[in-house]
Scaffold this motif. Structure first.
Motif, PDB file in Angstrom:
ATOM      1  N   ALA A 114       6.806   7.372  -9.015  1.00  0.00           N
ATOM      2  CA  ALA A 114       7.418   7.142  -7.705  1.00  0.00           C
ATOM      3  C   ALA A 114       7.581   8.449  -6.940  1.00  0.00           C
ATOM      4  O   ALA A 114       7.336   8.513  -5.729  1.00  0.00           O
ATOM      5  CB  ALA A 114       8.764   6.446  -7.869  1.00  0.00           C
ATOM      6  N   VAL A 115       7.972   9.507  -7.658  1.00  0.00           N
ATOM      7  CA  VAL A 115       8.134  10.816  -7.016  1.00  0.00           C
ATOM      8  C   VAL A 115       6.784  11.349  -6.524  1.00  0.00           C
ATOM      9  O   VAL A 115       6.672  11.861  -5.404  1.00  0.00           O
ATOM     10  CB  VAL A 115       8.779  11.822  -8.001  1.00  0.00           C
ATOM     11  N   ALA A 116       5.753  11.219  -7.356  1.00  0.00           N
ATOM     12  CA  ALA A 116       4.420  11.699  -6.971  1.00  0.00           C
ATOM     13  C   ALA A 116       3.906  10.965  -5.748  1.00  0.00           C
ATOM     14  O   ALA A 116       3.358  11.571  -4.814  1.00  0.00           O
ATOM     15  CB  ALA A 116       3.450  11.538  -8.140  1.00  0.00           C
ATOM     16  N   GLY A 117       4.076   9.637  -5.735  1.00  0.00           N
ATOM     17  CA  GLY A 117       3.665   8.871  -4.568  1.00  0.00           C
ATOM     18  C   GLY A 117       4.435   9.289  -3.333  1.00  0.00           C
ATOM     19  O   GLY A 117       3.866   9.408  -2.236  1.00  0.00           O
ATOM     20  N   GLY A 118       5.740   9.536  -3.505  1.00  0.00           N
ATOM     21  CA  GLY A 118       6.552   9.979  -2.379  1.00  0.00           C
ATOM     22  C   GLY A 118       6.147  11.341  -1.862  1.00  0.00           C
ATOM     23  O   GLY A 118       6.151  11.591  -0.649  1.00  0.00           O
ATOM     24  N   LEU A 119       5.788  12.250  -2.771  1.00  0.00           N
ATOM     25  CA  LEU A 119       5.352  13.591  -2.344  1.00  0.00           C
ATOM     26  C   LEU A 119       4.028  13.528  -1.587  1.00  0.00           C
ATOM     27  O   LEU A 119       3.842  14.231  -0.583  1.00  0.00           O
ATOM     28  CB  LEU A 119       5.224  14.502  -3.562  1.00  0.00           C
ATOM     29  N   MET A 120       3.105  12.710  -2.069  1.00  0.00           N
ATOM     30  CA  MET A 120       1.838  12.539  -1.340  1.00  0.00           C
ATOM     31  C   MET A 120       2.093  11.949   0.037  1.00  0.00           C
ATOM     32  O   MET A 120       1.472  12.346   1.036  1.00  0.00           O
ATOM     33  CB  MET A 120       0.896  11.639  -2.142  1.00  0.00           C
ATOM     34  N   ALA A 121       3.016  11.003   0.096  1.00  0.00           N
ATOM     35  CA  ALA A 121       3.360  10.400   1.383  1.00  0.00           C
ATOM     36  C   ALA A 121       4.033  11.407   2.306  1.00  0.00           C
ATOM     37  O   ALA A 121       3.817  11.396   3.521  1.00  0.00           O
ATOM     38  CB  ALA A 121       4.276   9.197   1.150  1.00  0.00           C
ATOM     39  N   ALA A 122       4.862  12.294   1.729  1.00  0.00           N
ATOM     40  CA  ALA A 122       5.514  13.323   2.537  1.00  0.00           C
ATOM     41  C   ALA A 122       4.478  14.256   3.155  1.00  0.00           C
ATOM     42  O   ALA A 122       4.589  14.647   4.325  1.00  0.00           O
ATOM     43  CB  ALA A 122       6.498  14.107   1.675  1.00  0.00           C
ATOM     44  N   LEU A 123       3.461  14.609   2.371  1.00  0.00           N
ATOM     45  CA  LEU A 123       2.374  15.440   2.892  1.00  0.00           C
ATOM     46  C   LEU A 123       1.653  14.721   4.028  1.00  0.00           C
ATOM     47  O   LEU A 123       1.365  15.314   5.080  1.00  0.00           O
ATOM     48  CB  LEU A 123       1.389  15.765   1.761  1.00  0.00           C
ATOM     49  N   PHE A 124       1.388  13.443   3.818  1.00  0.00           N
ATOM     50  CA  PHE A 124       0.749  12.617   4.846  1.00  0.00           C
ATOM     51  C   PHE A 124       1.622  12.561   6.100  1.00  0.00           C
ATOM     52  O   PHE A 124       1.127  12.671   7.228  1.00  0.00           O
ATOM     53  CB  PHE A 124       0.510  11.217   4.282  1.00  0.00           C
ATOM     54  N   ALA A 125       2.943  12.419   5.909  1.00  0.00           N
ATOM     55  CA  ALA A 125       3.857  12.316   7.039  1.00  0.00           C
ATOM     56  C   ALA A 125       3.914  13.613   7.844  1.00  0.00           C
ATOM     57  O   ALA A 125       3.989  13.589   9.079  1.00  0.00           O
ATOM     58  CB  ALA A 125       5.254  11.937   6.539  1.00  0.00           C
ATOM     59  N   ILE A 126       3.883  14.738   7.153  1.00  0.00           N
ATOM     60  CA  ILE A 126       3.935  16.025   7.858  1.00  0.00           C
ATOM     61  C   ILE A 126       2.752  16.159   8.813  1.00  0.00           C
ATOM     62  O   ILE A 126       2.899  16.562   9.970  1.00  0.00           O
ATOM     63  CB  ILE A 126       3.968  17.184   6.850  1.00  0.00           C
ATOM     64  N   PHE A 127       1.578  15.819   8.334  1.00  0.00           N
ATOM     65  CA  PHE A 127       0.387  15.938   9.179  1.00  0.00           C
ATOM     66  C   PHE A 127       0.401  14.937  10.331  1.00  0.00           C
ATOM     67  O   PHE A 127       0.030  15.274  11.464  1.00  0.00           O
ATOM     68  CB  PHE A 127      -0.876  15.743   8.338  1.00  0.00           C
ATOM     69  N   THR A 128       0.798  13.712  10.053  1.00  0.00           N
ATOM     70  CA  THR A 128       0.710  12.670  11.083  1.00  0.00           C
ATOM     71  C   THR A 128       1.886  12.676  12.046  1.00  0.00           C
ATOM     72  O   THR A 128       1.720  12.345  13.224  1.00  0.00           O
ATOM     73  CB  THR A 128       0.600  11.275  10.431  1.00  0.00           C
ATOM     74  N   ILE A 129       3.086  13.027  11.563  1.00  0.00           N
ATOM     75  CA  ILE A 129       4.265  12.984  12.417  1.00  0.00           C
ATOM     76  C   ILE A 129       4.533  14.334  13.074  1.00  0.00           C
ATOM     77  O   ILE A 129       4.696  14.418  14.287  1.00  0.00           O
ATOM     78  CB  ILE A 129       5.500  12.528  11.606  1.00  0.00           C
ATOM     79  N   LYS A 130       4.547  15.397  12.264  1.00  0.00           N
ATOM     80  CA  LYS A 130       4.863  16.715  12.812  1.00  0.00           C
ATOM     81  C   LYS A 130       3.691  17.297  13.601  1.00  0.00           C
ATOM     82  O   LYS A 130       3.875  17.793  14.722  1.00  0.00           O
ATOM     83  CB  LYS A 130       5.260  17.669  11.685  1.00  0.00           C
ATOM     84  N   TYR A 131       2.494  17.227  12.990  1.00  0.00           N
ATOM     85  CA  TYR A 131       1.330  17.843  13.640  1.00  0.00           C
ATOM     86  C   TYR A 131       0.464  16.851  14.403  1.00  0.00           C
ATOM     87  O   TYR A 131      -0.555  17.230  14.971  1.00  0.00           O
ATOM     88  CB  TYR A 131       0.495  18.581  12.589  1.00  0.00           C
ATOM     89  N   LYS A 132       0.861  15.567  14.384  1.00  0.00           N
ATOM     90  CA  LYS A 132       0.196  14.527  15.180  1.00  0.00           C
ATOM     91  C   LYS A 132      -1.297  14.416  14.892  1.00  0.00           C
ATOM     92  O   LYS A 132      -2.118  14.226  15.788  1.00  0.00           O
ATOM     93  CB  LYS A 132       0.443  14.769  16.671  1.00  0.00           C
ATOM     94  N   ASN A 142      -4.695  12.629  13.383  1.00  0.00           N
ATOM     95  CA  ASN A 142      -5.166  11.248  13.380  1.00  0.00           C
ATOM     96  C   ASN A 142      -4.782  10.568  12.073  1.00  0.00           C
ATOM     97  O   ASN A 142      -5.034  11.091  10.982  1.00  0.00           O
ATOM     98  CB  ASN A 142      -6.690  11.232  13.563  1.00  0.00           C
ATOM     99  N   HIS A 143      -4.157   9.403  12.162  1.00  0.00           N
ATOM    100  CA  HIS A 143      -3.640   8.727  10.973  1.00  0.00           C
ATOM    101  C   HIS A 143      -4.746   8.350   9.992  1.00  0.00           C
ATOM    102  O   HIS A 143      -4.594   8.525   8.773  1.00  0.00           O
ATOM    103  CB  HIS A 143      -2.882   7.458  11.387  1.00  0.00           C
ATOM    104  N   VAL A 144      -5.827   7.814  10.512  1.00  0.00           N
ATOM    105  CA  VAL A 144      -6.911   7.339   9.644  1.00  0.00           C
ATOM    106  C   VAL A 144      -7.608   8.508   8.959  1.00  0.00           C
ATOM    107  O   VAL A 144      -7.834   8.488   7.737  1.00  0.00           O
ATOM    108  CB  VAL A 144      -7.927   6.506  10.449  1.00  0.00           C
TER     109      VAL A 144
END
Length: 312
Positions: free
Chosen positions: A73-91, A93-95
């Motif tokens: 669960a932690v590993a999945g959350g960390l990967m998602a956090a990395l994904f979120a930083i790129f898509t939310i903070k740096y905007k 492309n999601h895909v």
């Protein structure tokens, strides 16, 4: 013909479908939370794979599969956090970001498997979760063969799906998540921190997907193999869409896909004179057909895939 029908609609096939539903339903619910907040999460595949690897890693070094589940669960959350930083903070492309995350997860787990265990194919066998029996269910005819004895993560999946539905549709936080994905400007006007909501939703989606990965490596099997997720993240994304961005709908769609997968496994053993490769295509073909129909008929969150910059 009777043999085919009996194989398709047998209790054994249905029980197998329930087991295979677990990782799909967990990841589909993760996709629901992420996309309800406006973030398209193509990276579910990489989050499942990371969770599967972390689960085996935790069990291998501690001998406790539940620590492996926690690490998944932690590993999945960390990967998602990395994904979120790129898509939310740096905007980003999601895909594109999601596909890149999937490639990263595949390459990293393959490399780490070789570094840690000297193998590119599979890890050593570790202690898995096994199965537990629920006395009440074991006393009910038919139900006992379907749910009387299953991996603990199967029961946890049903609990989490119901809890996820309640959170999303019956709580103020769920309303904020849905509002962020529909009308972020209005949510911002009401004082809702849309970025925090999106970070929370995306990281939650990763944790749920990581749990789905833990089921693959510690619930079904007791080891990790290269590309163990095998496209389940994309199927979960399709189940989320077909389920109308609803945890319960995603569960139903996941069961449909898993039932088709269970059927193709049974059909391979019947010697039908059809190449196994064609039979193996059935669940993926159904996924494409269902997704094509769902995209035409469904209405996604209005701000899905858009980048919103708060005026604060």
């Amino acid at each position: 013909m009777n043999e085919i029908i009996t194989s398709i609609f047998s209790l054994n096939t249905t029980a197998a479908a329930i087991r295979m539903t677990t990782p799909l339903a967990l990841a589909a619910m993760g996709g629901t939370f992420s996309e309800r907040s406006g973030i398209v999460n193509i990276g579910l595949e990489g989050m499942i794979l990371s969770g599967a690897f972390a689960g085996v890693l935790g069990s291998f070094y501690t001998g406790n599969p539940w620590i492996g589940v926690l690490l998944a669960a932690v590993a999945g959350g960390l990967m998602a956090a990395l994904f979120a930083i790129f898509t939310i903070k740096y905007k980003a492309n999601h895909v594109v970001t999601g596909v890149g995350l999937n490639i990263l997860a595949l390459g990293a787990t393959t490399w780490l498997m070789q570094v840690l265990w000297g193998s590119r194919g599979s890890s050593p066998t570790v202690k898995g979760l096994g199965e537990i029996s629920l006395p009440l269910l074991k006393d009910i005819p038919v139900i006992d063969r379907l749910l009387g004895s299953q991996s603990p993560l199967v029961y946890l999946m049903f609990i989490l799906v119901v809890a996820g539905w309640i959170l999303l549709f019956k709580t103020p936080l769920g309303l904020r998540i849905r509002m962020t994905g529909e009308h972020p400007e209005a949510a911002d006007t009401l004082g809702i921190d849309t970025k925090k909501i999106q970070y929370f939703s995306v990281i939650l989606s990763g944790a749920l997907s990581g749990l789905g990965g833990a089921y693959l490596s510690l619930g079904q099997l007791n080891w990790f193999s290269m590309n163990m997720s095998a496209g389940r993240g994309y199927m979960a994304l399709a189940a989320n869409t077909f389920g109308q961005w609803n945890p319960l709908g995603g569960l139903g769609a996941s069961f449909l896909f898993s039932f088709t997968d269970a059927v193709q496994m049974r059909l391979q053993g019947l010697n039908l004179g059809i190449a196994n490769e064609i039979i193996q295509m059935l669940p993926y073909l159904l996924t494409v057909i269902v997704l094509a129909g769902a995209v035409v008929r469904s209405r996604p969150p209005q701000a899905l895939g858009e980048h919103y910059e708060s005026g604060k």
